[in-house]
Enzyme design. Structure first.
Site, PDB file in Angstrom:
ATOM      1  CG  PHE A 176      48.690 -12.988  67.275  1.00 19.08           C
ATOM      2  CD1 PHE A 176      50.078 -12.987  67.330  1.00 19.08           C
ATOM      3  CD2 PHE A 176      48.007 -12.025  67.992  1.00 19.08           C
ATOM      4  CE1 PHE A 176      50.768 -12.054  68.084  1.00 19.08           C
ATOM      5  CE2 PHE A 176      48.685 -11.089  68.754  1.00 19.08           C
ATOM      6  CZ  PHE A 176      50.077 -11.099  68.802  1.00 19.08           C
ATOM      7  NE  ARG A 177      47.733 -17.705  59.021  1.00 19.13           N
ATOM      8  CZ  ARG A 177      47.764 -17.035  57.864  1.00 19.13           C
ATOM      9  NH1 ARG A 177      48.537 -15.970  57.731  1.00 19.13           N
ATOM     10  NH2 ARG A 177      47.021 -17.428  56.858  1.00 19.13           N
ATOM     11  CG  LEU A 178      43.664 -15.054  66.402  1.00 24.59           C
ATOM     12  CD1 LEU A 178      43.688 -14.578  67.848  1.00 24.59           C
ATOM     13  CD2 LEU A 178      43.055 -16.463  66.316  1.00 24.59           C
TER      14      LEU A 178
END
Length: 200
Positions: A176-178
């Site tokens: 989740f682009r974390l």
């Protein structure tokens, strides 16, 4: 601050070497390719791909023509940045710091290890300068070949640079682009590293 897995360790140079070694087993082409950034005298950035040749506990090494645009820009500012990006691993390493010219025995040894055609090409090319045609370049290679023979010495205008980092950032892709990001910083080369986790 917890740093485990691929981020674990007390030596950022060793972490970078470990990541590069892992990339060498899975990255299809040139796992040691880096984007090298410099600035011209007006402050306008310049970036290009070069090949990283070594990571030691004193810095990140690459070789080039000192009279090229990057060579002249490094000579003027004394600073540079680079990034290694491995799509196969979904990781990158960013480096910023001062640059030291390396034109001694290490540069001689690396130049001698290159193929003969690459060594002759280094003598023949006036890197970054205007070129009338490829035919003219090949004619210059032929001239250099007849003059320099089968074992040309390293040109005085060609050698190594070593980025001595004051900042190294390790980045790994997250769901989740974390992403996971850890930056190692020090004020000077004599100072101890401080490590921070950064927001993605």
């Amino acid at each position: 601050m917890q740093r485990d897995g691929i981020f674990a360790g007390d030596n950022p140079f060793q972490i970078a070497r470990d990541w590069l070694a892992e990339a060498e087993t899975g990255e299809l082409n040139d796992p040691n390719a880096v984007a090298l950034a410099t600035v011209d005298p007006s402050g306008l950035p310049n970036v290009r791909m070069v090949l990283l040749k070594d990571i030691t506990d004193t810095g990140f090494w690459f070789y080039t023509n000192y009279e090229s645009a990057k060579g002249q820009e490094i000579a003027a500012s004394g600073k540079a940045a680079m990034v290694l990006h491995w799509k196969s691993l979904r990781r990158q390493v960013r480096i910023r710091g001062d640059v030291v010219k390396e034109d001694g025995p290490e540069a001689d040894a690396y130049f001698a290890s290159r193929s003969l055609k690459s060594r002759l090409g280094a003598w023949a090319s006036h890197q970054s300068q205007p070129l009338e045609s490829r035919t003219k370049l090949m004619a210059e290679v032929a001239k250099v070949t007849s003059r320099k023979g089968a074992n040309p010495a390293r040109p005085p205008f060609w050698g190594g640079f070593r980025i001595v980092p004051v900042e190294i950032e390790f980045w790994a892709d997250g769901a989740f682009r974390l992403h996971d990001r850890f930056v190692w910083r020090r004020e000077t080369h004599e100072n101890a590293w401080e490590i921070q986790r950064l927001s993605p």
